[in-house]
Write a protein that holds these residues in place. Structure first.
Motif, PDB file in Angstrom:
ATOM      1  N   ARG A 200       0.844  -1.187   0.138  1.00  0.00           N
ATOM      2  CA  ARG A 200       0.039  -0.017   0.042  1.00  0.00           C
ATOM      3  C   ARG A 200       0.958   1.437   0.258  1.00  0.00           C
ATOM      4  O   ARG A 200       0.702   2.149  -0.600  1.00  0.00           O
ATOM      5  CB  ARG A 200      -1.031   0.092   1.165  1.00  0.00           C
ATOM      6  N   TRP A 204       0.725   4.190  -2.656  1.00  0.00           N
ATOM      7  CA  TRP A 204       0.382   5.711  -2.165  1.00  0.00           C
ATOM      8  C   TRP A 204       1.344   6.705  -2.721  1.00  0.00           C
ATOM      9  O   TRP A 204       1.098   7.751  -2.864  1.00  0.00           O
ATOM     10  CB  TRP A 204       0.267   5.426  -0.651  1.00  0.00           C
ATOM     11  N   HIS A 207       0.666   8.367  -5.454  1.00  0.00           N
ATOM     12  CA  HIS A 207      -0.729   9.253  -5.229  1.00  0.00           C
ATOM     13  C   HIS A 207      -0.854  10.524  -4.480  1.00  0.00           C
ATOM     14  O   HIS A 207      -1.733  10.953  -4.069  1.00  0.00           O
ATOM     15  CB  HIS A 207      -1.875   8.325  -4.820  1.00  0.00           C
ATOM     16  N   TYR A 211      -2.482  15.141  -2.618  1.00  0.00           N
ATOM     17  CA  TYR A 211      -2.989  15.197  -1.356  1.00  0.00           C
ATOM     18  C   TYR A 211      -3.675  16.451  -0.518  1.00  0.00           C
ATOM     19  O   TYR A 211      -4.683  16.454   0.191  1.00  0.00           O
ATOM     20  CB  TYR A 211      -1.878  14.438  -0.389  1.00  0.00           C
ATOM     21  N   SER A 224      -3.940   8.169   2.701  1.00  0.00           N
ATOM     22  CA  SER A 224      -2.964   7.238   2.616  1.00  0.00           C
ATOM     23  C   SER A 224      -3.822   5.856   2.720  1.00  0.00           C
ATOM     24  O   SER A 224      -3.486   4.752   2.608  1.00  0.00           O
ATOM     25  CB  SER A 224      -1.715   7.144   3.014  1.00  0.00           C
TER      26      SER A 224
END
Ligand code: FAD
Length: 440
Positions: A200, A204, A207, A211, A224
């Motif tokens: 993960r 994350w 990405h 945020y 996250s």
């Protein structure tokens, strides 16, 4: 030389200072975890995640020639028993801040002294060690976030440690059976373990860019969701912060600082889960078991609140914005004591931990050391801002699926015939605010 590494909330092999030091300084290493039956009943969701994380850790250690030795009972007695069986001269573990953890450390210190075992406490649970940064004006901990954040940003962080390639466990140590992984309580809960956490984390990091724009956007789900992996140490907070810093994701790194902030608060104020941090701040709460039950069940009649509370039950996790809204609704709207709210979160949250749960509850309730104790959250304004089309509400409150757009946030304003067709309660009465937002 033989060392025991007592795993607690650092269920990983990467960037694990206690494990790395044991592997560097001893010929044989016993990675040990002791399941304390006293903690087992606190949260079925967390217990499931813990058991999954232990199974994953055992598999990873076995891949490196080692094993995870499991015992059940009093952690101090069991650790000393294992240390005696293998003739350990060293015991290493991660330092931790809660009252439970510090009592365990104190008892282990005394036992190790008696048995002439060298006990070393290592960093790893937080990014900057709690207790290292001291406020300029004196005192043992920072009470306010902003100055802490400034000091934290310019502090020197420790270096990440290498992952041991091989681990040699002494012969003849019984590994102990792995506990059966229970069902937990939340059907859509995330699965535990370092392997899953690292996977993960990798996703994350790709990405992170949006945020700052998306972290408060309820339907976007743009955070996250690494909190449970941090809670159990499946992901190293330092490795995560370093990776985010390399990508210039300061807004995200700042959130990780909140976590460190509450850990250093707990070090000086261990009773944070039962007592208000700010003196005399707990004078005015109501007990209202019926309203509390509506809140717990996601049946307050205020859709944004109910959506959050239902996400909590379904996933064992709730979006931070929804945590703020639901906690403010209980304390500032219903006037109900923050502690039953905290206890409910603590039962369901997989990331539930004493410093973050208590620190945040006290921040919302205004009993903490934050500079704005009279902060209010108007749930409708919050809903309109952070769930403007009602997508988040309809995702978790199926009774309202047929209500389109932002109208879903105020079902009491719908025409009477539509309202009658919805199997959804009217909003709970306020006991604190004027609640002007409730007027049709
Ligand atoms: P992201 O937005 O991706 O943030 C990354 C990480 O930063 C989080 O995983 C967390 O470790 C840390 N972080 C972010 N916000 C906060 C914050 N306000 N305080 C402390 N750390 C933060 N967090 C917990 O880990 N455990 C709890 O028990 C907990 N209880 C909470 C109770 C209330 C009433 C509120 C308002 C917040 C609580 N939080 C708690 C903080 C926050 O809601 C969660 O950390 C966050 O929602 C986790 O999701 P994420 O990993 O996607 O967060």
């Amino acid at each position: 030389r033989t060392a025991v590494v007592l795993f607690t909330r650092d269920l990983r092999v990467h960037d694990n200072p206690a494990l790395a030091a044991a592997c560097a300084n001893a010929d044989r290493v016993v990675p040990l975890f002791v399941l304390d039956p006293k903690l087992a009943g606190l949260s079925p969701n967390r217990l499931r995640f813990l058991h999954q994380s232990l199974a994953d850790l055992r598999a990873t250690l076995r891949d490196r020639g080692g094993d995870l030795v499991l015992r059940t009972g009093d952690p101090v007695a069991e650790t000393m028993k294992v240390a005696g069986e293998v003739g350990a001269t060293m015991l290493g573990m991660a330092a931790d801040v809660t009252a439970y953890a510090r009592r365990r450390e104190r008892r282990l210190t005394a036992e190790c002294e008696r048995e002439r075992i060298s006990l070393r406490l290592f960093p790893g649970v937080t990014i900057v060690d709690p207790g290292v940064l001291r406020p300029g004006g004196g005192g043992p901990a920072y009470k306010v976030f902003s100055p802490y954040h400034r000091a934290w940003q310019s502090a020197t962080w420790r270096d990440e440690v290498a992952t041991p390639r091989r681990i040699t466990v002494p012969d003849g140590v019984a590994a102990g059976g792995m506990p059966a992984i229970g069902a937990g309580e939340s059907p859509d809960a995330a699965g535990g373990g370092e392997t899953e956490g690292r996977r993960r984390l990798g996703t994350w990091l790709n990405h992170l860019d949006p945020y700052p724009d998306l972290h408060d956007d309820l339907p976007a789900d743009g955070t996250s969701r690494l909190s449970a992996y941090l809670r159990f140490g499946c992901v190293s907070p330092l490795a995560l912060a370093n990776a985010a810093r390399q990508r210039n994701a300061e807004a995200y790194v700042r959130q990780l600082c909140w976590r460190d902030f509450y850990y250093q608060v707990v070090l000086t104020f261990p009773k944070i889960s039962t007592d208000a941090y700010r003196p005399n701040a707990d004078d005015t709460w109501r007990a209202d078991p019926e309203a509390l039950k509506h809140w717990q069940d996601g049946q307050t009649g205020v859709p944004i609140v109910d959506a959050g509370m239902r996400q909590l039950r379904a996933e064992g996790w709730m979006h931070n914005r929804a945590r703020l809204i639901t906690a403010a609704f209980l304390t500032k709207h219903l006037g109900v004591d923050w502690r039953p709210g905290l206890a409910w979160f603590f039962r369901w949250l997989i990331d539930g931990d004493v410093p973050n749960n208590s620190g945040n509850w006290q921040w919302v309730a205004g009993t903490g050391n934050d500079t704005r104790p009279y902060r209010r959250f108007n749930p409708i304004r919050q809903a309109q801002r952070f769930d403007p089309d009602g997508v988040y509400v309809r995702r978790y409150v199926p009774e309202l699926k047929s209500v389109e757009g932002a109208a879903v946030h105020q079902p009491w304003r719908l025409p009477a015939d539509i309202r009658r067709g919805l199997d959804y309660p009217g909003p709970l009465e306020s006991h604190r605010d004027e609640a002007v937002w409730l007027r049709p």
